[in-house]
Design a protein around this motif. Sequence first.
Motif, PDB file in Angstrom:
ATOM      1  N   GLY A 114     -23.053  26.458  18.866  1.00 10.75           N
ATOM      2  CA  GLY A 114     -22.087  27.337  18.202  1.00 10.75           C
ATOM      3  C   GLY A 114     -22.560  28.757  17.564  1.00 10.75           C
ATOM      4  O   GLY A 114     -23.615  29.513  17.748  1.00 10.75           O
ATOM      5  N   ASN A 115     -21.919  29.864  17.295  1.00 12.09           N
ATOM      6  CA  ASN A 115     -21.672  31.059  16.628  1.00 12.09           C
ATOM      7  C   ASN A 115     -23.453  30.316  15.329  1.00 12.09           C
ATOM      8  O   ASN A 115     -22.636  30.051  14.822  1.00 12.09           O
ATOM      9  CB  ASN A 115     -20.916  32.015  16.402  1.00 12.09           C
ATOM     10  CG  ASN A 115     -20.424  32.317  16.947  1.00 12.09           C
ATOM     11  OD1 ASN A 115     -20.870  32.823  18.339  1.00 12.09           O
ATOM     12  ND2 ASN A 115     -18.960  32.400  16.964  1.00 12.09           N
ATOM     13  N   SER A 116     -24.417  31.883  15.129  1.00  8.96           N
ATOM     14  CA  SER A 116     -25.283  31.552  14.218  1.00  8.96           C
ATOM     15  C   SER A 116     -23.940  32.791  13.233  1.00  8.96           C
ATOM     16  O   SER A 116     -23.255  32.968  13.611  1.00  8.96           O
ATOM     17  CB  SER A 116     -26.216  32.819  14.352  1.00  8.96           C
ATOM     18  OG  SER A 116     -27.206  32.033  15.213  1.00  8.96           O
ATOM     19  N   CYS A 117     -24.616  32.392  11.035  1.00  7.92           N
ATOM     20  CA  CYS A 117     -23.119  32.457  11.064  1.00  7.92           C
ATOM     21  C   CYS A 117     -23.980  34.628  10.753  1.00  7.92           C
ATOM     22  O   CYS A 117     -24.801  34.621  11.125  1.00  7.92           O
ATOM     23  CB  CYS A 117     -23.288  32.559   8.634  1.00  7.92           C
ATOM     24  SG  CYS A 117     -22.501  30.370   9.597  1.00  7.92           S
ATOM     25  N   ALA A 142     -22.950  35.873  17.194  1.00  7.37           N
ATOM     26  CA  ALA A 142     -23.245  35.886  15.331  1.00  7.37           C
ATOM     27  C   ALA A 142     -22.213  35.783  15.544  1.00  7.37           C
ATOM     28  O   ALA A 142     -21.154  37.014  16.112  1.00  7.37           O
ATOM     29  CB  ALA A 142     -24.259  36.003  14.600  1.00  7.37           C
ATOM     30  N   GLU A 152     -18.163  35.221  11.974  1.00  3.96           N
ATOM     31  CA  GLU A 152     -17.665  34.574  10.756  1.00  3.96           C
ATOM     32  C   GLU A 152     -16.969  32.948  11.143  1.00  3.96           C
ATOM     33  O   GLU A 152     -17.559  32.142  10.278  1.00  3.96           O
ATOM     34  CB  GLU A 152     -16.729  35.090  10.320  1.00  3.96           C
ATOM     35  CG  GLU A 152     -16.910  36.201   9.082  1.00  3.96           C
ATOM     36  CD  GLU A 152     -15.529  36.961   8.547  1.00  3.96           C
ATOM     37  OE1 GLU A 152     -15.617  35.966   7.429  1.00  3.96           O
ATOM     38  OE2 GLU A 152     -14.773  37.003   9.260  1.00  3.96           O
ATOM     39  N   ASP A 153     -17.023  32.769  12.394  1.00  4.75           N
ATOM     40  CA  ASP A 153     -16.721  31.249  12.237  1.00  4.75           C
ATOM     41  C   ASP A 153     -18.297  30.562  13.247  1.00  4.75           C
ATOM     42  O   ASP A 153     -18.313  30.375  14.152  1.00  4.75           O
ATOM     43  CB  ASP A 153     -15.733  31.410  14.030  1.00  4.75           C
ATOM     44  CG  ASP A 153     -14.915  29.989  13.972  1.00  4.75           C
ATOM     45  OD1 ASP A 153     -15.540  28.907  13.832  1.00  4.75           O
ATOM     46  OD2 ASP A 153     -14.757  29.815  15.703  1.00  4.75           O
ATOM     47  N   CYS A 154     -18.751  30.004  12.301  1.00  5.10           N
ATOM     48  CA  CYS A 154     -20.045  29.410  12.503  1.00  5.10           C
ATOM     49  C   CYS A 154     -20.010  28.561  12.022  1.00  5.10           C
ATOM     50  O   CYS A 154     -21.693  28.139  11.620  1.00  5.10           O
ATOM     51  CB  CYS A 154     -20.826  30.602  12.282  1.00  5.10           C
ATOM     52  SG  CYS A 154     -20.530  30.694  10.591  1.00  5.10           S
ATOM     53  N   THR A 164     -20.941  24.584  12.095  1.00  7.22           N
ATOM     54  CA  THR A 164     -21.265  24.114  13.198  1.00  7.22           C
ATOM     55  C   THR A 164     -22.472  23.134  12.817  1.00  7.22           C
ATOM     56  O   THR A 164     -23.161  23.942  11.805  1.00  7.22           O
ATOM     57  CB  THR A 164     -21.073  24.729  14.596  1.00  7.22           C
ATOM     58  OG1 THR A 164     -22.481  25.776  14.456  1.00  7.22           O
ATOM     59  CG2 THR A 164     -19.952  25.529  14.843  1.00  7.22           C
ATOM     60  N   GLY A 207     -30.464  31.162  11.132  1.00  2.26           N
ATOM     61  CA  GLY A 207     -29.408  30.152  12.258  1.00  2.26           C
ATOM     62  C   GLY A 207     -30.162  28.686  12.870  1.00  2.26           C
ATOM     63  O   GLY A 207     -31.133  28.394  13.555  1.00  2.26           O
ATOM     64  N   ASN A 227     -25.224  24.928  10.323  1.00  3.74           N
ATOM     65  CA  ASN A 227     -25.451  26.643   9.657  1.00  3.74           C
ATOM     66  C   ASN A 227     -24.195  26.064   8.579  1.00  3.74           C
ATOM     67  O   ASN A 227     -23.706  25.411   8.130  1.00  3.74           O
ATOM     68  CB  ASN A 227     -24.267  26.948  11.196  1.00  3.74           C
ATOM     69  CG  ASN A 227     -25.672  27.693  11.720  1.00  3.74           C
ATOM     70  OD1 ASN A 227     -26.328  27.761  12.134  1.00  3.74           O
ATOM     71  ND2 ASN A 227     -24.648  27.822  13.442  1.00  3.74           N
ATOM     72  N   ARG A 270     -22.725  29.822   5.732  1.00  4.28           N
ATOM     73  CA  ARG A 270     -22.533  31.092   6.257  1.00  4.28           C
ATOM     74  C   ARG A 270     -24.101  31.312   4.628  1.00  4.28           C
ATOM     75  O   ARG A 270     -23.840  31.404   3.790  1.00  4.28           O
ATOM     76  CB  ARG A 270     -21.399  31.884   4.476  1.00  4.28           C
ATOM     77  CG  ARG A 270     -20.167  31.069   5.238  1.00  4.28           C
ATOM     78  CD  ARG A 270     -18.970  31.144   5.197  1.00  4.28           C
ATOM     79  NE  ARG A 270     -18.521  30.079   4.305  1.00  4.28           N
ATOM     80  CZ  ARG A 270     -16.963  29.347   3.494  1.00  4.28           C
ATOM     81  NH1 ARG A 270     -16.372  30.580   3.109  1.00  4.28           N
ATOM     82  NH2 ARG A 270     -17.410  28.672   2.691  1.00  4.28           N
TER      83      ARG A 270
END
Length: 534
Positions: A67-70, A90, A92-94, A96, A123, A145, A147
Amino acid sequence: MAEQPSVAGHDQSVVAAPAGALQGRIAGDIRSFKGIPFAKPPVGVRRWKPPEKLAPWSGIRDAGEFGNSCVQLEANPSASSIYADDPAPAGEDCLTLNIWGDVAARDAPVFVWIHGGALVSGGSRFGMYDGESLARKGVVYVSINYRLGPLGYLAHPELSAESERGISGNYGLLDQIAALRWIKANIAAFGGDPERVTIAGESAGALSVLYLLASPEARGLFQRAISQSGYLISSPELNRTAHGHPSAEAAGLWLQNKLGAQDIGELRALDAQTLTDEAIAAGYLTWGTIDGTVLPRQTVETFDRGEQARVPLLAGFNSGEIRSLRRLLPPPPDSEQEYTDAIAGSYGDLADAFLELYPASDIDESMLAATRDAMYGWTAEKMVESQAELGEPSYLYLFDHGYPAADTAGLRAFHASEIPYVLGNVDHVTTAWPAIPATPAEREFAATLLEYWAAFAKDGNPNAAGVPEWPAYGDARSMMVFDDGTLVRRGGIGAAFDLQDRLVCRRLLAGDLPWHWNVGIASPENPGPTGRCK
């Protein structure tokens, strides 16, 4: 024995967890599941809210990609830092996590890795944190991950007013706790034992381990802990100035003003990347907040009072920590006399003890060693000593391993250099990392450290067949030294620990002085012995 549910006949790449079904990937006997959401995306009105539980999904979710990194400062691939890695994509939806385990795993120990990066970067997707090697040792490996930066740790009066508990900040820490709750509820489906969870991390990941040990919110979510180069520094308190820090809420108001926002609503409306970049450029510092609830008191106080989680602990530090972190050092003095005078002026009755450990005859080495011992060495032994006093098995180490590329660069046993060894990823370091030689001796050394870490995850004791005995800390203050092999040393870090412990005690009691990298010639005036502080 826990049964592992399946939803696709004999397709071992598919697992049905309570959170929902997942399609992973299999390589040999190891399967991986990546980018698994453990909470609702912290976007929109959920920015600066505790993580919210995600409802189970229907159907089979693909778990083949990270998933995305924060959100963090955008990576510069050409950056000269040995730590530079690309967190992209990267967003905000991170929130995971990722899981590796043997396809045949049942009731296996679980190892949860919390990445470092000063709470502002990093991450779980980085190659150095790959979980295959530990999975091959019979461990179910999870990386998470959380925030970062202002999105993860901002405190603000309006946010405290919104909260049912009257607190704010620590959202990144609450993310880690939410991930641990998800693991407790779901990991059996992947072959893991939810009652044998080890939390582990390095640098800010180890700081997170300290916070989790101290937080009542995390009780019962893990059964052992590993802290690699953690730091028991002072933290800001929610709504009062203390220990040399403005209150966390005051720092939030300061940042609001710096960003030209009228209120928290306008801050929530800012683009996440812009907010992060401008906050860090303005000098916003990311810390955990002592809020009386998630973090009840200064972490060192929690350990002094024996109020931390009662679990086995493995902790240590590296001999060359500051060689790659020279930004933590103040400018050196111009002469030996200037150095000696500065120490005499700030350390008072402890000046002679300091100068014996860190003499003026080699100012650079003394400054490196003093900051290392104050931040990382003292922290490691303080934690291990505190757990031992609770009757928990505790193990202390010093990583002093060098190899040609690191030694030539003046980076012997630098900060984080143990990670590729203990996670079994010597072939997955960053581009600028000093190249680890592919020699039989180096591979054997790496295999030994991996064995210790895997063994500790299994039963809270790093000792295993085929590796030298690692004695518990105990009355002898035993410490394992990793250089080109292994060596047991008695007495911990000795006088360096005793000096820093006395100094932190005095600063804590004084109430208006921080303790972090402000040591040596950067030290404020020593408050002197008083009360319980010698």
